[in-house]
Design an enzyme around this catalytic site. Sequence first.
Site, PDB file in Angstrom:
ATOM      1  N   CYS A  12       0.850  -1.195   0.000  1.00  0.00           N
ATOM      2  CA  CYS A  12       0.000   0.000   0.000  1.00  0.00           C
ATOM      3  C   CYS A  12       0.880   1.237   0.000  1.00  0.00           C
ATOM      4  CB  CYS A  12      -0.948   0.020   1.206  1.00  0.00           C
ATOM      5  SG  CYS A  12      -0.115   0.237   2.781  1.00  0.00           S
ATOM      6  N   CYS A  15       3.624   1.758   2.547  1.00  0.00           N
ATOM      7  CA  CYS A  15       4.926   1.129   2.257  1.00  0.00           C
ATOM      8  C   CYS A  15       5.789   2.085   1.442  1.00  0.00           C
ATOM      9  CB  CYS A  15       4.730  -0.164   1.466  1.00  0.00           C
ATOM     10  SG  CYS A  15       3.760  -1.425   2.304  1.00  0.00           S
ATOM     11  N   ASP A 424       7.779  30.564 -30.267  1.00  0.00           N
ATOM     12  CA  ASP A 424       8.869  31.075 -31.089  1.00  0.00           C
ATOM     13  C   ASP A 424       8.367  31.057 -32.533  1.00  0.00           C
ATOM     14  OD1 ASP A 424      11.561  31.646 -32.028  1.00  0.00           O
ATOM     15  OD2 ASP A 424      11.643  29.535 -32.609  1.00  0.00           O
ATOM     16  N   ASP A 622      12.197  25.663 -30.494  1.00  0.00           N
ATOM     17  CA  ASP A 622      12.958  24.546 -31.048  1.00  0.00           C
ATOM     18  C   ASP A 622      14.459  24.775 -31.078  1.00  0.00           C
ATOM     19  OD1 ASP A 622      12.942  26.493 -33.145  1.00  0.00           O
ATOM     20  OD2 ASP A 622      13.520  24.906 -34.527  1.00  0.00           O
TER      21      ASP A 622
END
Length: 733
Positions: A12, A15, A424, A622
């Site tokens: 669970c 843990c 851009d 880019d």
Amino acid sequence: MEKIFKITGMTCSACAGRIERGLRKLEHVEKADVNFAAEKLFVQYNENNISESDIVSAIKKIGYGIADKEKKEAMAAHTKLLIRFIISAAFTIPLLVISMGHMIGMPLPDAIDPMSNPLNFAILQLCLTVPVMLTGFMFYLRGIKNLISLSPNMDSLIAVGTIASVAYGLYAIYRIQNGNDHMAMELYFESAAVILTLITLGKYLEALSKGRSSQAIKELMELSPKIATVRRGNKELQIKSELVKIGDTVLVKPGEKFPVDGVITSGSSAADESMITGESMPVPKNVGDRVTGATVNKNGYLEYTAEKVGKDTAIAQIIKLVEEAQGKKAPIARLADKVSAWFVPAVILLAVIAAAFWKISGESNDFCITIFISVLVIACPCALGLATPTAIMIATGQGAKNGILIKGGAVLEKAHKIDTVVFDKTGTITSGAPVVTDVFAVNGDETALLAIAASAEKNSEHPLGESIVKEAEARDIEIFETENFEAVSGMGIRAEIKGKNIIAGNMRMMKQMNIDTADIDNVFREYSDNGKTVVIIAENNKTAGIIAISDPIRENSREIVTKLKKSGIYTSMLTGDNKQTALSVADAVGISGVIYEVLPSDKANKIKQFQEKNNVTAMVGDGINDAPALVQADVGIAVGTGTDVAIESADIVLMKDGIEGVDTAIRLSRAAMRNIKQNLFWAFGYNVLGIAVAMGILHLFGGPLLNPMIAAACMSLSSVSVLTNALRLKRFK
């Protein structure tokens, strides 16, 4: 250093929290995030001061394991759960018949009839319960261990609840031996067995759902071919793809997948790159073009030189990005983590308080045991722990399928709040490759004009010159030899062709050379007003004509901008280009705001200005000059065909050439956040309502008690329902 581990033994989110807290205490561990749904640990540490084996040792010391071979171990765990369920059910079904059958008129043999032989009736139930407990020994092993270490988890609740049932049953057997036959009606052996069986079934169903939620990674891993054909010397060899070396000549037949990344040296074909970019149309491939591993060679024989192999291939990098994304937590997940940390201890306390309250109120031991076990069993933090990571896993997986790499849950959460997108221009809104759009010759002979312009420009390395040469080649126009070539910085070029002096440049160059431009002024102004770059050609100091060049707008750019605006998102464009060109491009695609003539170093400051107005801003770019702005933005989005620097700087990478993914990424993030909020609402709501009912709140008003077996079924179904809701994201288009 960053590392991803496959964790075993978690049951669970408590843990997961325990592992995170344990690792964060280690010196030189900078970050530790556990994805409970994927069973993965994402850890950042200083490799100079702490080793991988130290991390593994710490995990084992906390009480959990590391999977060496993810696929095989996952299958083994899956199979074990099914076997455990079948064994448990084989003992639980007859136990239910014996313990409860007589209540609905089912006859029992006299030897085990509760009225005739109550002791035999009780002992047989104990004998059928013990194998179920042994089959579910892991619940006790982990649950009691965690309880002792003061880090109780779901296993602790199950262990305490079922042990309480069996302990009370043993007490009842002792009372029956001493003549209290009525205690045969107060046995809870069947509750313990049914609880363990149903929870094992729930875990099995959960494992099936988890498998489906992590399917994207498995599918990506299976994309790459296992075998590659290479030529070494004069021999053609078939080797494992991971053994291909940089520089190898790789041979690919039609229909085969490219095993690694490289550059074509022989042949022509088309490649299906849909698994990488999401683009359905095949991409033409010729000598000099790049190919990507895991994509499919469609219809021609190709040879290519391997450039990126193993972990450096595009598909390997995508898998790494997606795995890291699924390991990184979204801020919204911290809410569930905080709740899970105190949830289990609080439930144990509530169970004790509720049982004590009803005992003080005069209820029987039988009643109080029912309350105690029901509260423990129905309260499971699994649903809380699964709510966020499962949705993130599926969303990032779906993104990868659509050619969109989202670098983590935090990015996904931020992206759904985006209200401003800044683009851009060059290479993002436009293709980044200038092309000739218009040719105007003073004497009407466009072919002759292109011939002298291309001849002069063929020695130039300027992109505008390259576009003129390409246009001449496309029209099959002869290109002549030149003499006395000279490039004039910022203005143009000069050369001699067949004894004639040729000048190709801008208006400033013409004025400097005292060349009269009256013949072309009107056309020059018309092209310039439309945002085109104009090259003037002069022959022997007289204007011969002009060539207009523009960077074409990407297909669908206007459609994507329109979609963003309909979603309530403000769009702007950020470019170093001049005002006229910038306004022309922005108008063509419908972008609302334009910021032009911006130096690369100042782009990040422009993004900051949007953020200072409390706009959640995404930057789409880019190039290398976009990297600072991508980092500054709340969400940086890189067009995948751009530079590695831009991709590394971005939070979201669009593998497809174009900006279509911007709208998709934002819609996917919004769908994922809706799903997470639904999951958290139902998980919180279920626990609050379930615990209240289990504590007997309905009984206060004359209603029924919650049977522990029904509580166990509800607990298992809560996790499965959260997973099922998250799996709806797989339908996202």
